[in-house]
Design a protein around this motif. Sequence first.
Motif, mmCIF file in Angstrom:
data_model
loop_
_atom_site.group_PDB
_atom_site.id
_atom_site.type_symbol
_atom_site.label_atom_id
_atom_site.label_comp_id
_atom_site.label_asym_id
_atom_site.label_seq_id
_atom_site.Cartn_x
_atom_site.Cartn_y
_atom_site.Cartn_z
ATOM 1 N N SER A 147 89.975 -29.035 -7.785
ATOM 2 C CA SER A 147 89.877 -28.383 -9.115
ATOM 3 C C SER A 147 90.825 -27.534 -9.142
ATOM 4 N N GLU A 148 91.516 -26.881 -7.976
ATOM 5 C CA GLU A 148 92.710 -26.125 -8.099
ATOM 6 C C GLU A 148 93.769 -26.510 -8.404
ATOM 7 N N PRO A 149 95.061 -25.940 -9.138
ATOM 8 C CA PRO A 149 95.880 -26.418 -9.651
ATOM 9 C C PRO A 149 96.819 -27.156 -8.559
ATOM 10 N N ARG A 150 97.214 -28.266 -8.877
ATOM 11 C CA ARG A 150 98.288 -28.873 -7.884
ATOM 12 C C ARG A 150 99.651 -28.268 -8.021
ATOM 13 N N TYR A 151 100.145 -27.594 -8.616
ATOM 14 C CA TYR A 151 101.665 -27.284 -8.834
ATOM 15 C C TYR A 151 101.912 -26.564 -7.605
ATOM 16 N N GLY A 152 102.959 -26.576 -6.998
ATOM 17 C CA GLY A 152 103.352 -26.193 -5.951
ATOM 18 C C GLY A 152 102.939 -26.348 -4.418
ATOM 19 N N ARG A 153 101.911 -27.454 -4.671
ATOM 20 C CA ARG A 153 101.434 -28.252 -3.423
ATOM 21 C C ARG A 153 101.648 -29.698 -3.655
ATOM 22 N N ILE A 154 101.550 -30.279 -4.691
ATOM 23 C CA ILE A 154 101.848 -31.601 -4.876
ATOM 24 C C ILE A 154 102.977 -31.763 -5.705
ATOM 25 N N ALA A 155 104.111 -32.471 -5.079
ATOM 26 C CA ALA A 155 105.568 -32.603 -5.615
ATOM 27 C C ALA A 155 105.800 -33.826 -6.695
ATOM 28 N N ASN A 156 105.142 -34.908 -6.061
ATOM 29 C CA ASN A 156 105.415 -36.162 -6.691
ATOM 30 C C ASN A 156 104.278 -36.819 -6.585
ATOM 31 N N TYR A 157 104.269 -38.016 -7.400
ATOM 32 C CA TYR A 157 103.198 -39.078 -7.338
ATOM 33 C C TYR A 157 103.720 -40.208 -7.789
ATOM 34 N N TRP A 158 103.009 -41.407 -7.443
ATOM 35 C CA TRP A 158 103.364 -42.623 -7.971
ATOM 36 C C TRP A 158 102.421 -43.801 -7.525
ATOM 37 N N GLY A 159 102.501 -44.759 -8.313
ATOM 38 C CA GLY A 159 101.663 -45.926 -8.057
ATOM 39 C C GLY A 159 102.424 -47.065 -7.130
ATOM 40 N N ASN A 160 101.497 -47.646 -6.086
ATOM 41 C CA ASN A 160 102.110 -48.573 -5.250
ATOM 42 C C ASN A 160 101.640 -49.917 -5.415
ATOM 43 N N SER A 161 102.319 -51.072 -4.965
ATOM 44 C CA SER A 161 101.415 -52.331 -4.993
ATOM 45 C C SER A 161 100.346 -52.402 -3.832
ATOM 46 N N LEU A 162 99.383 -53.439 -3.861
ATOM 47 C CA LEU A 162 98.548 -53.605 -2.832
ATOM 48 C C LEU A 162 97.509 -52.512 -3.300
ATOM 49 N N GLY A 163 97.272 -51.972 -4.646
ATOM 50 C CA GLY A 163 96.497 -50.984 -4.979
ATOM 51 C C GLY A 163 96.451 -49.544 -4.609
ATOM 52 N N LEU A 219 94.510 -33.225 -16.059
ATOM 53 C CA LEU A 219 95.471 -31.928 -16.311
ATOM 54 C C LEU A 219 95.195 -30.945 -15.615
ATOM 55 N N ASP A 220 96.335 -30.071 -14.885
ATOM 56 C CA ASP A 220 96.409 -28.864 -14.098
ATOM 57 C C ASP A 220 95.350 -28.971 -12.912
ATOM 58 N N THR A 221 95.150 -30.045 -12.520
ATOM 59 C CA THR A 221 94.332 -29.866 -11.039
ATOM 60 C C THR A 221 94.900 -30.908 -10.167
ATOM 61 N N ALA A 222 94.221 -31.017 -9.047
ATOM 62 C CA ALA A 222 94.745 -31.898 -7.957
ATOM 63 C C ALA A 222 93.903 -33.365 -8.111
ATOM 64 N N TYR A 223 92.993 -33.629 -8.954
ATOM 65 C CA TYR A 223 92.315 -34.663 -9.108
ATOM 66 C C TYR A 223 93.373 -35.742 -9.887
ATOM 67 N N PHE A 224 93.166 -37.092 -9.592
ATOM 68 C CA PHE A 224 94.013 -38.267 -10.026
ATOM 69 C C PHE A 224 93.144 -39.270 -10.565
ATOM 70 N N VAL A 225 93.425 -39.901 -11.560
ATOM 71 C CA VAL A 225 92.596 -41.202 -11.841
ATOM 72 C C VAL A 225 93.636 -42.192 -11.478
ATOM 73 N N VAL A 226 93.088 -43.408 -10.664
ATOM 74 C CA VAL A 226 94.041 -44.421 -10.081
ATOM 75 C C VAL A 226 93.502 -45.725 -10.942
ATOM 76 N N VAL A 227 94.391 -46.329 -11.607
ATOM 77 C CA VAL A 227 93.931 -47.826 -12.451
ATOM 78 C C VAL A 227 94.636 -48.832 -11.637
ATOM 79 N N LEU A 228 93.819 -49.931 -11.484
ATOM 80 C CA LEU A 228 94.370 -51.296 -11.004
ATOM 81 C C LEU A 228 93.314 -52.278 -11.783
ATOM 82 N N LYS A 229 94.083 -52.832 -12.980
ATOM 83 C CA LYS A 229 93.437 -53.867 -13.674
ATOM 84 C C LYS A 229 92.006 -53.274 -14.469
#
Length: 413
Positions: free
Chosen positions: A321-337, A368-378
């Motif tokens: 729940s803490e901000p991700r800025y300065g700790r997480i620089a990038n993120y992206w979806g990959n294949s294989l889920g 927004l403004d956290t280190a939680y992410f929602v990942v969606v695959l179909k």
Amino acid sequence: MKTIFRLLSLFCVMSFVLVPAETFALTWPGTLGVKDVEIQSLYSAGFEPSGLIFSKSSNTLFAVGDGGQVVEIQINKAGYPTTVWNVDGDLEGITIADIYSSVVWLLDENGRIIKYDLNAKQVLQTWDISAWVPEVGGTAGGEGIAYMSISGVNYFAIGSQYDGKITLFDLSGTSAVVKGSFMSPLGSDLSDMYFEDGLLYVIHDSKLALEVLSVSWVEGSFAVETKSNEYTLPAYNAEGFTLTPSNGPKRVSYLGFDSGGILSYAKFPNYSYVSGGSSAGDVPNEGVEIYKDGIDNNGNGLVDETNIGFTHPYYGNLNPSEPRYGRIANYWGNSLGDYGVKYSDNSIFRYSAFDIRTSTPAVIMPVLDTAYFVVVLKSSVALVNGYTGEKIATVEMSVVSEEAVKTWVEAQI
């Protein structure tokens, strides 16, 4: 936490050149205090801001107007003193090359790119691009120009208001040479562009939207994919957009409105920020594996994380729940889920969000403004901890919609 998540206002499907993606539209990031840049005397003279660029060298803001004006604004001085140049043309965009030497490149909607020397107050060269970026119906032509350096090659990109097509030109000679093109994911009504560190920021006026695109050169063509969520512009008639330099996780954005006014907003995310301001770098190629932890946490016969680089020992105990800025620089979806995360110590991890094994890329969206992410695959949706790759919860949805995802995520956190 629920209040933060409710800022994600629209779930939509976006299609673009290489990778289809689903993203949430976020409210405009930043706080508006006052009308920071007034230049009312110019407005009364008929000045309508149509394009913006911030000069890192002179620390001033440049704007162009439909009436052919180029305006330099001293944003750090009392009263915002201005200097005005009058250039022939219906000016809709302005850009500056890497080294500021009093030269700007201007976009005339009538189908010209103009190289103009501010010190000499004269046109140095013009290029006719009307064959590639025509003014359709006498009103919808080129609306944005951006100087782009990609893989060591310099281009000038022109965005069309009519259909959102972005054409890249080589202007090193007497004639403009087309080097490639791609479509903006959001399509028509493109009104300005800004490029930095491989990222192209594109605003669309009537759609009240800003998109952040990653542009690279891959195997002989331009590869374009969504870098971040689509942002909702704070008002209509936005014709100019630019960002100020920053070595921190936030920066100042400027919007110029055709109806009059140039406003600044604090707290825009700095996508070039990684632990002190260095570039986030490139997303690694899939299949590059240096170390695996060897743990099959979900029992699908495959390890659940891959470290492609170094380690990130400082992140495991943080609350997502803490901000991700300065700790997480990038993120992206990959294949294989799977999905990837790059941390500010330059380590890169690939995590498994689902037991589904498919070539369809997963879509990752930040809360927004956290280190939680929602990942969606179909039809599968997962809530994950971006610091550790831990799955907080997963669910199968018959219909993946904004409201359904928001309601489910709020119940988990």
